[in-house]
Design a protein around this motif. Sequence first.
Motif, mmCIF file in Angstrom:
data_model
loop_
_atom_site.group_PDB
_atom_site.id
_atom_site.type_symbol
_atom_site.label_atom_id
_atom_site.label_comp_id
_atom_site.label_asym_id
_atom_site.label_seq_id
_atom_site.Cartn_x
_atom_site.Cartn_y
_atom_site.Cartn_z
ATOM 1 N N LEU A 181 63.540 38.333 36.261
ATOM 2 C CA LEU A 181 63.916 39.243 34.879
ATOM 3 C C LEU A 181 62.707 40.279 34.425
ATOM 4 C CD1 LEU A 181 66.764 39.399 33.641
ATOM 5 C CD2 LEU A 181 65.394 38.172 31.977
ATOM 6 N N THR A 182 63.101 41.537 34.302
ATOM 7 C CA THR A 182 62.624 42.319 33.785
ATOM 8 C C THR A 182 62.966 42.880 32.980
ATOM 9 O OG1 THR A 182 62.912 44.138 35.697
ATOM 10 C CG2 THR A 182 60.559 42.969 36.095
ATOM 11 N N SER A 183 64.387 43.222 32.459
ATOM 12 C CA SER A 183 64.460 43.914 31.672
ATOM 13 C C SER A 183 66.109 43.413 31.231
ATOM 14 C CB SER A 183 64.485 45.265 31.261
ATOM 15 O OG SER A 183 65.558 45.859 32.733
ATOM 16 N N ILE A 184 66.621 43.798 30.118
ATOM 17 C CA ILE A 184 68.000 43.328 29.673
ATOM 18 C C ILE A 184 68.383 44.175 28.631
ATOM 19 C CG2 ILE A 184 67.663 40.440 28.475
ATOM 20 C CD1 ILE A 184 69.657 39.741 30.312
ATOM 21 N N SER A 185 69.285 43.975 28.605
ATOM 22 C CA SER A 185 70.180 44.922 27.776
ATOM 23 C C SER A 185 70.887 44.229 26.506
ATOM 24 C CB SER A 185 70.712 46.207 28.089
ATOM 25 O OG SER A 185 71.790 46.561 26.612
#
Length: 199
Positions: A181-185
């Motif tokens: 997981l590198t980014s999440i909103s």
Amino acid sequence: SGDIIIPETFSYKGNRYKVTSIGENAFRLCNDLSSVVIPNSVIQIEKWAFCDSENLKIVSFSTNLTRIKKEAFNGCKKLSEIILPEKLSIIDVSAFAYCESLKSLVIPQNVMSIGAGAFKECSGLRSIKVDNANKVYDSRNDCNAVILSSNNTLVIGCASTIIPKDIMIIGDLAFCGCKDLTSISIPNGVTNICKGAFT
């Protein structure tokens, strides 16, 4: 070791009995176990039953299985695919934790309870779906997550999850161990991120 087919019945002192449960620690640390067929007579898998059997790759579940208890498959690192049976109703805490080769997950329609961290540290998980007929959980908008419908809590996520806009809570250990997981909103409606959510 090897490929195991658990019998549906067995004889003891001249009497015949059904195998209805896989007991606590029954196959724990069986590192030479590669596959297991669980007969349809089994309705429950007890805690730690297959825990840390690191080379277990294939499990054929009983169609009548209703409960998988705490850490039953914890640490089965090579388990890459599971087809959970339709009658399954309870998946306990950390039942499939550290199954890092697991790629996809489908929650059947009758599952009513999923314990915290049931799929934590499943770093290979990419596809998550809930059967549309399930009345407790959903995976709305193909979000690649399991959501507790009653209070809009995301309980299981993965590296490809897109958090829906109506989510209010990110549950305990929801993304624990999602190493890719590198980014999440996180939507504006989220009011609570629970313990260990992104550990």
